[in-house]
Design an enzyme around this catalytic site. Structure first.
Site, PDB file in Angstrom:
ATOM      1  N   HIS A   1     -12.366  -3.062  21.005  1.00 41.61           N
ATOM      2  CA  HIS A   1     -13.028  -2.302  22.065  1.00 41.61           C
ATOM      3  C   HIS A   1     -12.640  -0.831  22.004  1.00 41.61           C
ATOM      4  O   HIS A   1     -13.416   0.041  22.372  1.00 41.61           O
ATOM      5  CB  HIS A   1     -12.659  -2.868  23.446  1.00 41.61           C
ATOM      6  CG  HIS A   1     -13.363  -4.149  23.755  1.00 41.61           C
ATOM      7  ND1 HIS A   1     -13.032  -5.326  23.162  1.00 41.61           N
ATOM      8  CD2 HIS A   1     -14.406  -4.423  24.590  1.00 41.61           C
ATOM      9  CE1 HIS A   1     -13.819  -6.292  23.617  1.00 41.61           C
ATOM     10  NE2 HIS A   1     -14.664  -5.767  24.478  1.00 41.61           N
TER      11      HIS A   1
ATOM     12  N   CYS B   1      -2.679 -12.558  27.448  1.00 42.67           N
ATOM     13  CA  CYS B   1      -2.270 -13.948  27.622  1.00 42.67           C
ATOM     14  C   CYS B   1      -0.772 -14.019  27.903  1.00 42.67           C
ATOM     15  O   CYS B   1       0.031 -13.439  27.155  1.00 42.67           O
ATOM     16  CB  CYS B   1      -2.622 -14.757  26.378  1.00 42.67           C
ATOM     17  SG  CYS B   1      -2.089 -16.486  26.458  1.00 42.67           S
TER      18      CYS B   1
ATOM     19  N   CYS C   1     -10.632  -9.158  25.712  1.00 40.56           N
ATOM     20  CA  CYS C   1     -11.562  -8.768  26.778  1.00 40.56           C
ATOM     21  C   CYS C   1     -11.987 -10.017  27.550  1.00 40.56           C
ATOM     22  O   CYS C   1     -12.397 -11.018  26.956  1.00 40.56           O
ATOM     23  CB  CYS C   1     -12.782  -8.075  26.180  1.00 40.56           C
ATOM     24  SG  CYS C   1     -14.097  -7.762  27.387  1.00 40.56           S
TER      25      CYS C   1
ATOM     26  N   CYS D   1     -17.709   4.798  62.282  1.00 46.13           N
ATOM     27  CA  CYS D   1     -17.275   3.488  61.766  1.00 46.13           C
ATOM     28  C   CYS D   1     -17.006   3.496  60.269  1.00 46.13           C
ATOM     29  O   CYS D   1     -16.633   2.462  59.709  1.00 46.13           O
ATOM     30  CB  CYS D   1     -18.320   2.422  62.098  1.00 46.13           C
ATOM     31  SG  CYS D   1     -19.905   2.649  61.248  1.00 46.13           S
TER      32      CYS D   1
ATOM     33  N   CYS E   1      -8.641  -5.637  36.319  1.00 49.14           N
ATOM     34  CA  CYS E   1      -8.818  -5.121  34.959  1.00 49.14           C
ATOM     35  C   CYS E   1      -9.357  -6.211  34.044  1.00 49.14           C
ATOM     36  O   CYS E   1      -8.917  -7.364  34.077  1.00 49.14           O
ATOM     37  CB  CYS E   1      -7.472  -4.609  34.450  1.00 49.14           C
ATOM     38  SG  CYS E   1      -7.564  -3.884  32.806  1.00 49.14           S
TER      39      CYS E   1
END
Length: 525
Positions: free
Chosen positions: A363, A345, A353, A282, A340
């Site tokens: 980052h 924008c 982030c 399975c 992600c």
């Protein structure tokens, strides 16, 4: 001809030289074998067995112990079940003190309990039924008990024959013939009908190997032979044997039932580790040690604590956490529609982030600070209410990230489905074959694998004590998260991403994941 022959001879000699060169030292050369346990922290050896194979395996153990100790297979099975199928331990205990072993396995009653049972049995009501003899000269000759006068014959003082003796059942309070009663090793005796009813009730509750004596203060178990002998309905017998088999498998340290729906496969492994096991039938994956969802690098005890805490506090987290956030630059409302965490924008094209709303460029240079929880160094001196708020704040930090990666896995599955549809379109138009686009599916599968591991790093970090080891873990966690988000960004734009660049990112992400598991995954049994 001579030149040709010399050339042929030279050629032949040259071939032998090459053959000697390439084959020299192969027999004596020790080729270094890479231990998969060291190179792969998730390496795990196991086999998938069906019910018949497991029954054969258990019966072999029972037969072996039965032959060694010269005991019945039924007794051998109970002893193995009680000692978690450790044959050597049973043999040692049986030879040292067989009586103590039988008492601890609830096969035999303790001496004090046995004496009480015998006393209660001897004081139970026993009634003699008159023996009706054949008539003589047309008259009925009464049995010896019908004559109230004292008999002079010695035969009158002897107990009546067993077939005509009766006993009072303490459960149904009826007087029945002695041959309708069954007693265990504890000497507690009950009638056949009461035993059968007792077995039916216990089996209906899913109890099999733990069926005990009906006496209230007695814990002696009922042997399998007696249960099967007194059960008349085939359906009940089958149920009992199924429940008993399940008990035997659960008590065996090397066997695990596959948790997949309606799956009859049983996994066997000598390595009792929290490693990932995948059923061949399975395809359900689970942790071999605890049977729950695979949870590396978190160990079994910690994941239980985390899931219990989530069940208690998840409503608070859901209330505080929002499904949408505002762009930190233009403040327009944004809904996350992909896995992600690198968000862009659609209005102002600002990269940020999703977790901490920080600039994505930061980052890249400062790694994932948003994955690390910053403890308040003065919290010990704060009030009780302040400490409670801080504890909730810490929990929400980790829970939000745990839940976010879980949702990202679901969204990335949707991305994969859309990718499959687009690739199918391209294949139908003759723009390559499925093999040409296979690397995209490999990338999506690796992304899911890495994000799944990353999700389970947050319970691990939540329960870690502050110190240098936690600092190292959070650093590796941040590195892994950064590479996963880079991989996710490229997978979502896979058709416009260079294949070499994507495969290189896959390699980096998998190395980060493997490094973290090697350092922090608890694999000891």
């Amino acid at each position: 001809m001579a030149d040709q022959e010399s050339d042929m001879e030279y050629s032949s000699d040259n071939d032998y030289e090459f053959e000697d060169y390439y084959n020299s030292g192969l027999e004596d050369c020790d080729i270094e074998q890479i231990d998969p346990k060291r190179s792969d922290p998730e390496y795990f050896v196991y086999e998938c067995l069906d019910v018949e194979e497991v029954e054969k395996l258990l019966n072999e153990s029972v037969e072996k112990l039965s032959n060694v100790l010269q005991i019945t297979p039924s007794l051998a099975k109970v002893l193995l079940h009680e000692t978690k199928w450790r044959t050597d331990e049973v043999v040692e205990k049986y030879r040292n003190n067989a009586s103590n072993l039988l008492v601890s396995a609830r096969i035999k009653a303790a001496p004090a309990a046995m004496a009480m049972a015998i006393a209660s049995t001897s004081s139970a009501t026993t009634v003699s039924i008159p023996l009706i003899l054949p008539t003589v000269a047309g008259q009925l000759v009464p049995g010896p008990s019908s004559n109230p006068a004292p008999a002079t014959s010695t035969r009158s003082s002897s107990p009546p024959p067993t077939a005509y003796r009766t006993h009072l059942c303490p459960v149904c309070v009826t007087v029945q013939a002695v041959d309708k009663f069954h007693a265990l090793s504890c000497q507690h005796s009950f009638c056949r009908d009461c035993w059968a009813m007792h077995f039916e009730i216990q089996i209906s509750q899913g109890i099999s190997t733990q069926i005990g004596c009906m006496e209230q203060r007695c814990d002696v178990r009922v042997p399998e032979d007696l249960v099967l002998n007194l059960l008349n309905r085939p359906m009940l017998r089958d149920k009992y044997q199924q429940f008993a088999f399940a008990d035997y498998v659960k008590s065996h340290p090397e066997l695990r039932f596959c948790p997949g729906p309606n799956c009859q496969i049983i996994i066997r492994s000598a390595d009792i580790s929290p490693k990932k096991t995948t059923c061949k039938v399975c395809t359900t994956s689970f942790c071999f040690r605890c049977g729950m969802d695979y949870h590396a690098p978190t160990d079994c005890q910690i994941i239980r604590k985390w899931l219990t805490k989530c069940a208690d506090d998840s409503e608070t987290a859901n209330y505080i956490s929002a499904h949408t956030k505002d762009c930190p630059k233009c403040h327009i409302c944004i809904e996350k529609n992909g896995g992600c965490n690198h968000m862009q924008c659609f209005n102002c094209k600002h990269d940020f982030c999703w977790m901490c709303l920080g600039d994505w460029k930061a980052h890249g240079s400062e790694y994932y600070e948003c994955s690390r929880y910053k403890e308040n160094p003065n919290i010990a001196h704060e009030s009780v209410h302040a400490q409670a708020r801080e504890a909730l704040k810490k929990y929400l930090h980790y829970y939000e990230r745990w839940e976010n990666h879980s949702k990202s896995l679901q969204l990335e599955q949707q991305t994969l489905d859309r990718m499959k549809a687009r690739i199918n379109e391209k294949v139908m138009k003759g723009l390559g074959t499925w093999i040409d686009w296979q690397y995209l599916f490999d990338a999506a599968a690796l992304l899911a694998k890495c994000r799944y591991t990353l999700q389970y790093t947050y319970p691990f970090a939540y329960f870690m004590e502050a110190g240098s080891r936690k600092d190292l873990f959070e650093y590796q966690q941040a590195q892994l998260e950064a590479e996963i988000e880079n991989l996710s960004w490229k997978v979502e734009r896979a058709e416009t991403t260079d294949r070499g660049d994507l495969e290189n990112q896959m390699d980096v992400a998998e190395k980060r994941r493997t490094t973290l598991l090697k350092d922090f995954f608890p694999t000891e049994a």
